[in-house]
Structure formats: structure tokens, C-alpha cells
Enzyme design. Structure first.
Site, PDB file in Angstrom:
ATOM      1  N   ASP A  37      -5.578   2.149  10.686  1.00  0.00           N
ATOM      2  CA  ASP A  37      -6.549   1.566  10.487  1.00  0.00           C
ATOM      3  C   ASP A  37      -6.747   0.758  12.464  1.00  0.00           C
ATOM      4  OD1 ASP A  37      -9.286   1.038  10.223  1.00  0.00           O
ATOM      5  OD2 ASP A  37      -8.965  -0.754   9.050  1.00  0.00           O
TER       6      ASP A  37
ATOM      7  N   GLY B 158      -4.506  -0.354  13.535  1.00  0.00           N
ATOM      8  CA  GLY B 158      -3.226   0.193  14.390  1.00  0.00           C
ATOM      9  C   GLY B 158      -2.276  -1.621  15.115  1.00  0.00           C
TER      10      GLY B 158
ATOM     11  N   LYS C 121      -7.036   7.466  10.270  1.00  0.00           N
ATOM     12  CA  LYS C 121      -8.445   6.609  10.041  1.00  0.00           C
ATOM     13  C   LYS C 121      -9.057   7.341  11.874  1.00  0.00           C
ATOM     14  CE  LYS C 121      -9.670   3.508   7.155  1.00  0.00           C
ATOM     15  NZ  LYS C 121     -10.377   1.861   6.672  1.00  0.00           N
TER      16      LYS C 121
ATOM     17  N   ASP D 110      -5.434  -0.298  -1.783  1.00  0.00           N
ATOM     18  CA  ASP D 110      -6.414  -1.460  -2.997  1.00  0.00           C
ATOM     19  C   ASP D 110      -7.619  -1.687  -1.678  1.00  0.00           C
ATOM     20  OD1 ASP D 110      -4.879  -2.873  -0.314  1.00  0.00           O
ATOM     21  OD2 ASP D 110      -5.751  -4.287  -2.027  1.00  0.00           O
TER      22      ASP D 110
ATOM     23  N   ARG E   7      -4.896   0.535  -6.549  1.00  0.00           N
ATOM     24  CA  ARG E   7      -3.596   1.214  -6.845  1.00  0.00           C
ATOM     25  C   ARG E   7      -3.467   2.220  -7.654  1.00  0.00           C
ATOM     26  NH1 ARG E   7      -2.290  -2.150  -2.047  1.00  0.00           N
ATOM     27  NH2 ARG E   7      -1.977  -4.408  -2.567  1.00  0.00           N
TER      28      ARG E   7
ATOM     29  N   ASP F  94       0.695   3.234   4.406  1.00  0.00           N
ATOM     30  CA  ASP F  94       0.323   3.844   3.923  1.00  0.00           C
ATOM     31  C   ASP F  94      -1.335   4.593   5.029  1.00  0.00           C
ATOM     32  OD1 ASP F  94      -1.083   1.585   4.237  1.00  0.00           O
ATOM     33  OD2 ASP F  94      -2.540   0.798   2.233  1.00  0.00           O
TER      34      ASP F  94
ATOM     35  N   GLY G 232       0.897  -0.346   0.047  1.00  0.00           N
ATOM     36  CA  GLY G 232      -0.391   0.184   0.707  1.00  0.00           C
ATOM     37  C   GLY G 232       0.715   1.348   0.154  1.00  0.00           C
TER      38      GLY G 232
ATOM     39  N   THR H 194      -0.877  -3.435  12.443  1.00  0.00           N
ATOM     40  CA  THR H 194      -0.134  -3.581  11.453  1.00  0.00           C
ATOM     41  C   THR H 194       1.273  -2.936  11.824  1.00  0.00           C
ATOM     42  OG1 THR H 194      -1.160  -3.628   9.342  1.00  0.00           O
ATOM     43  CG2 THR H 194       0.662  -3.415   8.504  1.00  0.00           C
ATOM     44  N   LEU H 195       0.541  -1.314  12.154  1.00  0.00           N
ATOM     45  CA  LEU H 195       2.372  -0.054  12.626  1.00  0.00           C
ATOM     46  C   LEU H 195       2.852  -0.759  14.133  1.00  0.00           C
ATOM     47  CD1 LEU H 195       3.502   1.807  10.966  1.00  0.00           C
ATOM     48  CD2 LEU H 195       2.600   3.336  12.442  1.00  0.00           C
TER      49      LEU H 195
HETATM   50  P1  5GP Z   1      -4.047  -1.841  10.462  1.00  0.00           P
HETATM   51  O1  5GP Z   1      -3.399  -3.051  10.608  1.00  0.00           O
HETATM   52  O2  5GP Z   1      -3.605  -0.881  11.164  1.00  0.00           O
HETATM   53  O3  5GP Z   1      -5.578  -2.211  10.871  1.00  0.00           O
HETATM   54  O4  5GP Z   1      -4.177  -2.061   9.345  1.00  0.00           O
HETATM   55  C1  5GP Z   1      -3.313  -1.767   8.680  1.00  0.00           C
HETATM   56  C2  5GP Z   1      -3.763  -1.672   7.459  1.00  0.00           C
HETATM   57  O5  5GP Z   1      -4.603  -2.470   6.383  1.00  0.00           O
HETATM   58  C3  5GP Z   1      -3.005  -0.640   5.878  1.00  0.00           C
HETATM   59  O6  5GP Z   1      -1.194  -0.941   5.453  1.00  0.00           O
HETATM   60  C4  5GP Z   1      -3.839  -1.569   4.512  1.00  0.00           C
HETATM   61  O7  5GP Z   1      -2.652  -2.389   3.876  1.00  0.00           O
HETATM   62  C5  5GP Z   1      -4.764  -2.309   5.121  1.00  0.00           C
HETATM   63  N1  5GP Z   1      -5.898  -1.204   5.143  1.00  0.00           N
HETATM   64  C6  5GP Z   1      -6.617  -0.758   6.087  1.00  0.00           C
HETATM   65  N2  5GP Z   1      -8.073   0.308   6.393  1.00  0.00           N
HETATM   66  C7  5GP Z   1      -8.353   0.907   5.406  1.00  0.00           C
HETATM   67  C8  5GP Z   1      -8.889   1.431   4.071  1.00  0.00           C
HETATM   68  O8  5GP Z   1      -9.183   2.319   3.999  1.00  0.00           O
HETATM   69  N3  5GP Z   1      -7.865   0.896   2.387  1.00  0.00           N
HETATM   70  C9  5GP Z   1      -7.238   0.002   1.736  1.00  0.00           C
HETATM   71  N4  5GP Z   1      -7.287  -0.270   0.785  1.00  0.00           N
HETATM   72  N5  5GP Z   1      -6.720  -0.312   2.883  1.00  0.00           N
HETATM   73  C10 5GP Z   1      -6.456  -0.641   4.271  1.00  0.00           C
HETATM   74 MG    MG Z   2      -1.270  -2.306   3.714  1.00  0.00          MG
END
Ligand code: 5GP
Ligand code: MG
Length: 177
Positions: A105, A107, A133, A161, A167, A102, A47, A109-110
Site C-alpha cells: 500500500d 510500501g 494497489k 483484516d 481474516r 499480504d 495478514g 512495511t515491505l
Molecule cells: P504499507 O506499509 O504498504 O502501507 O501497508 C502494508 C500493510 O498495511 C499490509 O501488510 C496490511 O496489513 C495493511 N494494509 C494495507 N492496505 C490494506 C487493505 O486494503 N486492507 C487491509 N486489510 N490491510 C491493508
Molecule cells: Mg500486514
């Protein structure tokens, strides 16, 4: 491709203005870390590809880039459910690291990637996301640089995506549900 786009949330011009401003902040901060400090950009695939490509072209100092994989979404879903899978770790021991993703959301992943990188003992580690978000899970994760805070909607484009499509869409947009 356009027929699936419901509405443009952040247009390309606003994105590039913000990316340039983020790069200036990053440049200022890395300069404060000391004479000739170098930065290793660790970009979370896939992303962040477009974001990191634009960001690094606005950084005037010596930088290296290392890519790593992490994924929490698989296929046709707009909700991250699983624990993120983290691939091979880059070589960041003793370096100033900027972790680039990218969007924040849940959190997970980070936080997960950051924890993994910490074990490699970088000299410093900062984080940068293009989007965050406005939800408690995302707002409660510490993040050094944030491009835009957005409402809790599923967005695509500028690297983000849906089922690996969109993308290449140049703006950040909301797709038709
Ligand atoms: P987290 O681990 O914070 O839930 O999500 C992070 C990953 O989920 C991001 O790197 C992204 O790839 C995907 N993601 C989260 N929210 C969105 C969104 O609104 N749109 C898209 N395309 N990907 C998202
Ligand atoms: Mg990602």
C-alpha cells in the site's frame, strides 16, 4: 459476517490459480540459484498467514518458514498512518530469503522489513506480495512477485483484516464503508 461484505473483488478460485502460478515462478527461480538451493520464507504477520500457507504447499523444494511481526494499522482504521513497528528479526544470515506479505500500500512495511533483513546478510532476498494497489507509493517499491494489482480500495479476507476481523473470509472483498 457476510452482511458487511459489499462486493467480492477476487474469488477464491482465482486466488488459488494465481497462488499456484506464483509458486511455479518461485520454484523456477530458486532452481536457477543452484543445486539444492533452499528457501526461507519470512512471512509478515498477521495478514499473510493464509497466503503463505497456501503458497508454501505449492512449493515442492525444501523450505523453512519464519514469522515476523510488523504493523502499521492499529484498530478501526483503513489508512496506514504510522511508521511500521517491526518485531524480532528471524535468523536468515547466508540463506535465500523470500519475504512474503499480504499487500503493498504505502510500501513502508515491505521497505522497512526488507531493510532490516538486509542487515542480517542473507544470500539473496526476494519479495512476494499477494496484492499491490495501483498507486504510486506501492508501484514504486521494487517487488519480485506480485499476485494481483488492484484499485485503491480497502480490502479484507484471505488473511486481510479490518479491526482484526474478516481474516477468515475465503475471498478478497470490499466491505461496506
Ligand atoms: P504499507 O506499509 O504498504 O502501507 O501497508 C502494508 C500493510 O498495511 C499490509 O501488510 C496490511 O496489513 C495493511 N494494509 C494495507 N492496505 C490494506 C487493505 O486494503 N486492507 C487491509 N486489510 N490491510 C491493508
Ligand atoms: Mg500486514
Amino acid at each position: 459476517m457476510m452482511q458487511d461484505i459489499e462486493r467480492i473483488l477476487i474469488a477464491r478460485g482465482a486466488i488459488s490459480d494465481r497462488v499456484r502460478a506464483l509458486a511455479q515462478e518461485i520454484t523456477h527461480d530458486i532452481t536457477e540459484k543452484g543445486e539444492g538451493a533452499e528457501l526461507v520464507l519470512v512471512a509478515v504477520m498477521t495478514g499473510s498467514i493464509i497466503f503463505v500457507a497456501d503458497l508454501m504447499r505449492n512449493l515442492p523444494m525444501k523450505v523453512r518458514i519464519q514469522l515476523m511481526t510488523a504493523s502499521s494499522y492499529v484498530g478501526k482504521t483503513t489508512a496506514s498512518t504510522r511508521d511500521p513497528f517491526v518485531g524480532a528479526l528471524p535468523d536468515v544470515g547466508g540463506k535465500h530469503v523470500l519475504l512474503v506479505d499480504d499487500i503493498l500500500d504505502s510500501g513502508k512495511t515491505l521497505t522497512r522489513v526488507r531493510d532490516e533483513l538486509e542487515t542480517l546478510e542473507p544470500k539473496s532476498i526476494d519479495t512476494c506480495v499477494l496484492l499491490r494497489k495501483k498507486i504510486p507509493s506501492a508501484m514504486s517499491v521494487e517487488c519480485t512477485y506480485v499476485g494481483f494489482d488492484i484499485e485503491d480500495e480497502f480490502v479484507v479476507g484471505y488473511g486481510l483484516d479490518y479491526d482484526d476481523y474478516y481474516r477468515n473470509f475465503p475471498d478478497i472483498a470490499v466491505i461496506v464503508p
